[in-house]
Design a protein around this motif. Structure first.
Motif, short mmCIF file in Angstrom:
data_model
loop_
_atom_site.label_atom_id
_atom_site.label_comp_id
_atom_site.label_asym_id
_atom_site.label_seq_id
_atom_site.Cartn_x
_atom_site.Cartn_y
_atom_site.Cartn_z
N ARG A 1 0.82 -1.21 0.00
CA ARG A 1 0.00 0.00 0.00
C ARG A 1 0.86 1.26 0.00
NH1 ARG A 1 -3.93 -1.54 5.10
NH2 ARG A 1 -4.76 -3.52 4.29
N GLU A 2 1.94 1.22 0.77
CA GLU A 2 2.77 2.41 0.96
C GLU A 2 3.52 2.82 -0.31
OE1 GLU A 2 2.79 -0.25 2.89
OE2 GLU A 2 1.86 0.50 4.74
N SER A 3 3.53 1.94 -1.31
CA SER A 3 4.25 2.27 -2.54
C SER A 3 3.43 3.14 -3.49
CB SER A 3 4.68 0.99 -3.27
OG SER A 3 3.57 0.30 -3.82
N LEU A 4 2.15 3.38 -3.16
CA LEU A 4 1.25 4.10 -4.07
C LEU A 4 0.68 5.35 -3.41
CD1 LEU A 4 -0.75 1.06 -5.49
CD2 LEU A 4 1.18 2.24 -6.58
N VAL A 5 0.50 6.39 -4.21
CA VAL A 5 -0.16 7.62 -3.78
C VAL A 5 -1.37 7.85 -4.68
CG1 VAL A 5 1.97 8.63 -2.91
CG2 VAL A 5 1.26 9.10 -5.27
N GLY A 6 -2.14 8.88 -4.37
CA GLY A 6 -3.32 9.20 -5.17
C GLY A 6 -3.03 10.17 -6.30
N HIS A 7 -4.06 10.46 -7.04
CA HIS A 7 -4.03 11.44 -8.13
C HIS A 7 -3.57 12.81 -7.59
CE1 HIS A 7 -5.39 13.61 -11.67
NE2 HIS A 7 -6.39 14.19 -11.04
N ARG A 8 -2.71 13.46 -8.35
CA ARG A 8 -2.17 14.79 -8.04
C ARG A 8 -1.20 14.82 -6.87
NH1 ARG A 8 -7.58 18.66 -8.53
NH2 ARG A 8 -7.95 18.36 -10.76
N GLU A 9 -0.97 13.69 -6.24
CA GLU A 9 0.04 13.63 -5.17
C GLU A 9 1.42 13.42 -5.80
OE1 GLU A 9 -0.43 13.74 -1.55
OE2 GLU A 9 -2.13 14.78 -2.48
N PRO A 10 2.48 13.95 -5.19
CA PRO A 10 3.82 13.75 -5.77
C PRO A 10 4.29 12.31 -5.66
CG PRO A 10 3.96 14.90 -3.66
CD PRO A 10 2.51 14.83 -4.00
N ILE A 11 4.90 11.84 -6.73
CA ILE A 11 5.62 10.57 -6.73
C ILE A 11 7.07 10.88 -6.34
CG2 ILE A 11 6.59 8.80 -8.25
CD1 ILE A 11 3.95 8.76 -9.73
N LEU A 12 7.64 10.06 -5.48
CA LEU A 12 8.97 10.33 -4.96
C LEU A 12 10.05 9.56 -5.72
CD1 LEU A 12 8.37 10.46 -1.11
CD2 LEU A 12 8.26 12.32 -2.80
N ARG A 13 11.07 10.29 -6.12
CA ARG A 13 12.25 9.69 -6.77
C ARG A 13 13.29 9.47 -5.68
NH1 ARG A 13 16.72 12.55 -9.18
NH2 ARG A 13 17.74 11.37 -10.86
N PRO A 14 13.62 8.20 -5.37
CA PRO A 14 14.46 7.93 -4.19
C PRO A 14 15.92 8.32 -4.44
CG PRO A 14 14.03 5.91 -5.37
CD PRO A 14 13.19 6.96 -6.04
N PRO A 15 16.63 8.69 -3.39
CA PRO A 15 18.04 9.07 -3.55
C PRO A 15 18.94 7.89 -3.89
CG PRO A 15 17.44 9.07 -1.23
CD PRO A 15 16.17 8.87 -2.00
N GLU A 16 18.46 6.67 -3.68
CA GLU A 16 19.28 5.48 -3.93
C GLU A 16 19.43 5.15 -5.41
OE1 GLU A 16 17.67 5.24 0.16
OE2 GLU A 16 16.74 5.58 -1.81
N SER A 17 18.66 5.81 -6.29
CA SER A 17 18.69 5.43 -7.71
C SER A 17 18.30 6.60 -8.59
CB SER A 17 17.73 4.26 -7.97
OG SER A 17 17.66 3.97 -9.34
N GLY A 18 18.88 6.64 -9.77
CA GLY A 18 18.49 7.60 -10.81
C GLY A 18 17.62 6.96 -11.87
#
Length: 290
Positions: free
Chosen positions: A111-128
């Motif tokens: 569940r924690e891997s998903l957000v809703g519409h218009r919410e920011p998706i996070l780009r993790p610092p561990e990977s480009g």
């Protein structure tokens, strides 16, 4: 009917889209119906789709769509089931044999891997290598085990969309699974709402597109699915009991960023939109995780 989950200062609820506003069904239905999953669990015996339509028809809107925070369509599913490499052209991307795989590729998300519409998706610092994957999602409405293909549509409540965000280099950390790269916190999204199954001609092709900053990256129809919706539900229900609110992401077409030369991975500020005309558009902006 379009049903969505949302958050306001008063708390979380679910409702129906009416014009440019929301009818707060959670408030009207009370305990046991405050969430979309809760309504799905009890709707077979009490207020089904027809009952909700009647409530919406006689009700004014309680909130503007601009005044809510969108939650994932089903914020609390028991299971988030994902299908890999399920479009014909994408099968070729992976240099598979021309003959179709005998069974679908299956993995799970949290569940924690998903957000809703218009919410920011996070780009993790561990990977480009954060990538996008636009997908059509089935929402289960009626529980079932070993569901025959000719009864599958009795079990599907509706359809929503997913950006099945993937961290590509972490997909390859282990030989036989992709779990790590599919489950970074807030790396994907689910929404904007669920269109109830009675609204769609489910046997007609659905046209899926994914754009990044307005550039079309993915463009295909469900005519090109290797394993169609009814097969997937029947197959999955063979080994797991599907429950109301479970979501099944049915695969992504060719055109993910990793398949370009050079790759087109997501960057801070990119806007990803996943669209199907009969369902809607799921839009999210990418932010670097702090």
């Amino acid at each position: 009917m379009r049903l969505l989950s949302f958050q306001t200062a008063a708390g979380a609820s679910f409702g129906a889209v009416k014009g440019d506003g929301v009818v707060d069904l959670g408030r009207r239905l009370g305990d046991g119906g405050r969430t979309l999953r809760g309504w799905l669990e009890r709707s077979a015996g009490t207020v089904g789709v027809t009952g909700l339509e009647a409530i919406v028809a006689r009700s004014g809107t309680d909130l503007s769509l601009n005044d809510i925070r969108y939650l994932p369509t089903v914020p609390n599913p028991q299971k988030i089931i994902c299908i890999g490499v399920n479009y014909g052209d994408r099968n070729a991307e992976y240099q598979e044999k021309k003959s179709q795989a005998k069974y679908p590729s299956v993995f799970l998300r949290t569940r924690e891997s998903l957000v809703g519409h218009r919410e920011p998706i996070l780009r993790p610092p561990e990977s480009g290598q954060l990538d996008y994957e636009g997908e059509i999602v089935l929402v289960i409405g009626k529980p079932g085990r070993r569901i025959p293909r000719d009864r599958v549509w009795d079990h599907i409540a509706g359809f929503t969309l997913m950006n099945e965000g993937s961290v590509r280099d972490w997909l390859r950390h282990a030989r036989f699974n992709v779990t790590q790269g599919k489950n970074f916190e807030r790396s994907g999204s689910l929404g904007p709402w669920m269109v109830t199954a009675d609204e769609l001609k489910v046997r007609d092709a659905l046209h899926l597109t994914t754009t990044v900053n307005g550039e079309v990256r993915q463009d295909d129809t469900t005519d090109n699915l290797l394993f169609p919706f009814d097969y997937l539900v029947s197959y999955l229900s063979t080994f797991m009991r599907l429950q109301p609110g479970d979501v099944i992401a049915t695969g992504t077409p060719t055109g993910a960023g990793a398949r370009f030369d050079p790759p087109k991975y997501l960057r801070h500020g990119d806007v990803v939109e996943v669209s199907v005309p009969e369902i809607g558009t799921l839009a999210n902006t990418v932010r670097d995780e702090q």
